[in-house]
Design an enzyme around this catalytic site. Structure first.
Site, PDB file in Angstrom:
ATOM      1  CG  ASP A 160       2.375  -2.377   5.155  1.00  0.00           C
ATOM      2  OD1 ASP A 160       1.359  -2.326   5.420  1.00  0.00           O
ATOM      3  OD2 ASP A 160       3.215  -2.107   6.051  1.00  0.00           O
ATOM      4  CD  GLU A 162      -1.665  -8.455   7.715  1.00  0.00           C
ATOM      5  OE1 GLU A 162      -1.851  -8.534   8.965  1.00  0.00           O
ATOM      6  OE2 GLU A 162      -2.224  -9.303   7.002  1.00  0.00           O
TER       7      GLU A 162
END
Ligand code: NOJ
Ligand code: NOJ
Length: 458
Positions: free
Chosen positions: A202, A205
């Protein structure tokens, strides 16, 4: 939703005609903080593009080299920032235009270069060293929002160039329709169109799975990519990208949870943090903003979106003590309520300026939509005018909140301390300044629409 509307209604100044309310909006526009902050922001952004020790066109996330080290070119941050720079270029004064043009063209070259650099996850690679070499240390990879955002930013630049009569340059350097010929925008569009079904990390991270944010920017890349492909005579590709956009829309609707009353951040998690139980996440708002095309798909005035905004904001009232102090305007917004990342440690998350500004921009956009679709009768127009004013006011409160915590020189760090409110984590996060620019763009756009509405009534 009910709560959002009750709140919005509570802010209404009842009994005042929309004309008066609209001139109030004009008056408030003269509050100089946001416009001043935007000028500073553009300057700060320019400083962070093409650092002296890097390859031209690298965009550092921030100049901090330790605790934490943000001295890298993050594909996501860069894409978000350069959409803003391309927009600014289009309206820039003769002094700024050549500087912005040079930065955009260096960014194009850097992007073309790093696409060819062997990296662990190819085009999905999240960050590069400033000399353009791959960062090969352990990291959450791939991050498939990156190529989508890079494509969106370069498409914006390509459209500006086409308007300037430079379609041949665009064909030679940015989008080549010929089969088997690689070109920077098409490379990313092909990657997005063939890989979007695969899980990736995402934008924070931290989690591998399917993300609302990533899907939203992939959809926008596919739609804007389809339009550019059409313009470049690549009809087959155009149809293919547009088909992927329709499929992404179906996927996006799966993130809506009617029982919780909000869009969730992630589905089908495969690995990563296990403590994000609420699935409430400002990433959803950022996805709506960065993926927005004003094309009627999930508009900001959609009750489900308004409900999501409201739920996210309320969750941070409970999360941060700084939000329980009554005497400060608005709510300071973080990434998600369970966040533990404080920049240097994992002892607790903080509010972020770019997340707080996301609420402002979302309410400005919602207000703009309400004005545009205000109906035709005087009564519906009046109601729309009042509703829009209330939303604009609500947006302003989040801006005031960032203003309250900003450093005196206007600079913004990645985070604001959850207890003291002071700026913390890396100074001068480039993305923050892009958020300031887009917030002002949307506020101005909405205020202009309100003025047009008022003028028509006269
Ligand atoms: C650095 C990332 O950029 C940040 O978003 C994350 O919270 C931490 N690493 C932990 O994964
Ligand atoms: C951490 C954030 O979580 C991530 O979204 C961002 O790309 C990097 N920092 C760099 O700014």
């Amino acid at each position: 939703m009910k709560q959002a509307l009750t709140f919005i209604r509570a802010v209404f100044v009842s009994g005042v005609t929309s004309l008066v309310l609209i001139s109030a909006a004009q008056a408030r526009l003269s509050d100089p903080w946001l416009p001043n902050e935007a000028s500073l922001s553009l300057q700060k952004i320019v400083e962070n593009i093409s650092p002296p020790d890097g390859r031209p066109g690298a965009i550092i996330a921030a100049r901090s080299k330790e605790k934490p080290n943000y001295y890298y070119h993050w594909v996501r941050d860069a894409g978000i920032v350069m959409v803003g720079v391309a927009n600014e270029y289009a309206v820039a004064n003769p002094h700024d235009k050549p500087i912005l043009r040079r930065k955009l063209s260096e960014y194009l070259d850097f992007s073309t270069y790093i696409q060819k650099v062997p990296a662990p996850t190819g085009l999905g690679e999240p960050k590069f060293n400033v000399d353009g070499s791959a960062y090969t240390g352990p990291w959450g990879r791939p991050q498939n929002d990156g190529p989508a955002l890079r494509a969106i930013s370069l498409i914006h630049w390509a459209l500006v160039l086409i308007r300037e009569g430079q379609i041949d340059f665009v064909r030679a350097k940015m989008y080549d329709a010929r089969v088997g010929v690689a070109s920077v925008i098409k490379n990313d569009l092909e990657y997005v169109s063939h890989h979007w079904t695969q899980p990736s990390f995402d934008l924070w991270e931290e989690v591998r799975g399917d993300h609302f944010y990533t899907r939203m920017v992939q959809r926008r890349a596919m739609i804007e990519g389809s339009r550019l492909a059409e313009l470049m005579g690549d009809h087959g590709a155009s149809a293919w990208y547009s088909r992927q956009a329709r499929l992404l829309e179906t996927e996006l609707m799966k993130f809506w949870d009617p029982a919780r009353g909000y869009f969730m951040a992630t589905l089908n998690q495969v690995e990563g943090l296990d403590y994000k139980t609420s699935q409430l996440d400002t990433a959803v708002i950022l996805g709506l903003l960065h993926g927005s095309l004003n094309d009627g798909f999930l508009p900001f005035s959609d009750p489900r979106v308004l409900s999501t905004l409201d739920k996210i904001s309320k969750s941070f009232v409970q999360t941060f003590s700084i939000n329980q102090k009554g005497n400060i305007p608005g709510v300071a917004i973080g990434r998600y309520p369970e966040d533990r990342y404080g920049g240097v440690d994992f002892n607790g998350g903080n509010p972020w300026p770019l997340c707080t500004l996301a609420l402002a921009e979302a309410y400005y956009r919602a207000a703009g939509e309400v004005v545009r679709h205000g109906g035709t009768s005087p009564t519906t127009k009046l109601a729309a005018g009042k509703m829009a004013m209330a939303m604009l006011d609500l947006g302003d409160v989040y801006v005031q909140r960032v203003q309250f915590h900003a450093n005196v020189d206007g600079s913004l760090s990645e985070q604001m301390d959850r207890n003291t409110g002071f700026m913390t984590s890396v100074p001068d996060l480039t993305w923050n300044y892009a958020a300031v620019l887009s917030t002002l763009w949307e506020r101005n756009a909405t205020a202009t629409q309100m003025q047009t509405l008022a003028a028509r009534k006269r």
